[in-house]
Motif scaffolding. Structure first.
Motif, PDB file in Angstrom:
ATOM      1  N   LEU A   1      15.359  -4.259   9.520  1.00  0.00           N
ATOM      2  CA  LEU A   1      14.633  -3.127   8.951  1.00  0.00           C
ATOM      3  C   LEU A   1      15.160  -2.792   7.556  1.00  0.00           C
TER       4      LEU A   1
ATOM      5  N   LEU B   1      18.103   3.338  13.866  1.00  0.00           N
ATOM      6  CA  LEU B   1      16.832   2.917  13.272  1.00  0.00           C
ATOM      7  C   LEU B   1      16.181   4.048  12.490  1.00  0.00           C
TER       8      LEU B   1
ATOM      9  N   TRP C   1      15.388   3.648   8.668  1.00  0.00           N
ATOM     10  CA  TRP C   1      13.974   3.823   8.320  1.00  0.00           C
ATOM     11  C   TRP C   1      13.805   4.873   7.225  1.00  0.00           C
TER      12      TRP C   1
ATOM     13  N   VAL D   1      12.386   2.929   4.166  1.00  0.00           N
ATOM     14  CA  VAL D   1      10.929   3.056   4.166  1.00  0.00           C
ATOM     15  C   VAL D   1      10.477   4.378   3.545  1.00  0.00           C
TER      16      VAL D   1
END
Length: 425
Positions: free
Chosen positions: A107, A174, A178, A182
């Motif tokens: 990720l 995560l 993230w 992101v």
């Protein structure tokens, strides 16, 4: 020596015993089999004999597939290995920590379209792998310490219960990754590459290499395995450099790095740390029986870069006379090798060979058939002998004199025993 031990050694011992750094060192060792296997395929596909090159050319893409997968996944392999080693060091659930680290790494390295980037799974992602593995371990320890795991009834199968125990740390890790990659669109991989670039550049220079060599070998002089102690810091850089060299070599471009993984054993420390191959050769023709015997015992291991018999048997440890050539020889050879590489006389390292590969053969294979590298390897043995010999002769004379004195002191006692026995008979 006493000043070094009292003032500097505690700092390095603290580094060497740090659970995070030892886990990084141990985790990166998982990459070794893959780099060696990948290098074997690279050698087969690019062996510098014209007839062989023409024969193998149609199959080169097939051979390169193994090279691309092995070296192209160094970052991913590092994430798996470091995640596992950290879990082992901190005594948390091994498989869970390893899997969470791996997924979080994937990720963290997605591209700007938020898709998995194969390029970032290579050595360029190694620093990200280290950071993500540490993050995962810290979160997992926090969850366990504060009892934040989801517990199911005892009737639930253990495998299912364990998977739910991993739910909280996985969700937290995560979520953090993230948000950073992101939501905030922070490219951690690029940032870390820029942060560590000065260190990567520094170790590829003569001053940087000399500082590292001095520290590593000075630690050996007090019985501490210096290269092993510093591996957690320098190994990611050396692996990253050889991966970049291989990529450039495959593309037919100029190989960028002088100092890459393998440089230490192939050109600086022939026969083991301190480049003691010259000392072993000197011992073979020593006046002292003790040193001759030690030389015969050590020559076999020395050919395969193993020199514990010399370091602890000679000994090198705590030996102020031998400390000078032990530290100076690799420093001189390292600096000269970089100069010769930049002059084009010695090829740069483009494949990984086992650290036990004998001299001349190892440099020749690692540089994809550089004759200059093979010749220079032979020269390093001669230089090592020349640098060690005057210091060794000092100790050899002392030991030889001591042995002669001992023989003289034992001779009269032996003679009287013999004559007494004859008189009795």
């Amino acid at each position: 020596m006493k000043k070094f031990i009292n003032s500097i050694l505690p700092f390095f011992l603290k580094i060497g015993s740090n659970n995070y750094l030892t886990a990084i060192r141990d985790g990166l060792s998982f990459t070794v089999p893959f780099t060696i296997v990948g290098s074997l395929f690279l050698i087969v596909g690019n062996f510098p004999i014209v007839a062989w090159t023409n024969f193998i050319k149609p199959y080169t893409p097939m051979l390169n597939s193994v090279v691309n997968v092995s070296f192209g996944m160094l970052g991913l392999i590092s994430a798996i290995g470091i995640g596992y080693s950290l879990a082992k060091n901190f005594k948390i659930e091994l498989l869970s920590n390893t899997i969470i680290t791996t997924i979080a790494f994937l990720l963290a390295t997605v591209d700007n379209k938020f898709q998995i980037s194969v390029a970032n799974l290579s050595a360029t992602g190694m620093f990200t792998a280290i950071l993500v593995a540490i993050l995962t371990t810290v979160v997992s320890r926090f969850v366990v310490a504060h009892n934040l795991t989801i517990k199911l009834p005892d009737s639930v199968p253990p495998a299912v219960a364990q998977s739910f125990n991993s739910l909280t740390p996985a969700a937290l890790v995560l979520l953090i990754v993230w948000l950073i990659r992101v939501v905030l669109q922070i490219n951690v991989n690029d940032i870390l590459q820029r942060v560590f670039q000065p260190l990567i550049f520094g170790l590829n220079t003569i001053p940087g290499l000399l500082v590292y060599t001095f520290i590593a070998l000075a630690l050996w002089l007090i019985g501490v395995h210096g290269p092993n102690l510093l591996a957690g810091i320098v190994t990611p850089i050396f692996l990253s450099n050889i991966a970049a060299n291989i990529k450039a070599f495959q593309a037919g471009q100029t190989v960028p790095y002088d100092v890459a993984d393998g440089f230490w054993t192939l050109f600086q420390n022939i026969g083991g740390s301190g480049c003691t191959i010259g000392l072993v050769l000197a011992m073979l023709v020593a006046r002292s029986k003790m040193y001759r015997d030690l030389g015969r015992l050590s020559i076999g291991p020395a050919i395969f870069c193993i020199n514990e018999p010399v370091i602890f048997g000679f000994p090198i440890v705590m030996n102020p006379i031998m400390a000078i050539p032990f530290v100076a020889t690799p420093m001189i050879l390292g600096a000269m090798t970089i100069v010769f590489m930049r002059l084009g006389w010695v090829g740069r390292i483009v494949t990984e060979v086992p650290w036990t590969t004998p001299p001349i053969i190892g440099p020749y294979l690692a540089t994809n058939g550089s004759i200059g590298a093979a010749i220079w390897s032979a020269c390093t043995i001669v230089i090592s002998y020349a640098l060690y010999f005057p210091f060794f002769k000092i100790l050899d004379r002392k030991q030889s004199a001591a042995e002669a004195t001992e023989e003289k002191s034992n001779a009269p006692a032996s003679a009287s025993v013999v004559s007494g026995k004859g008189a009795t008979e």
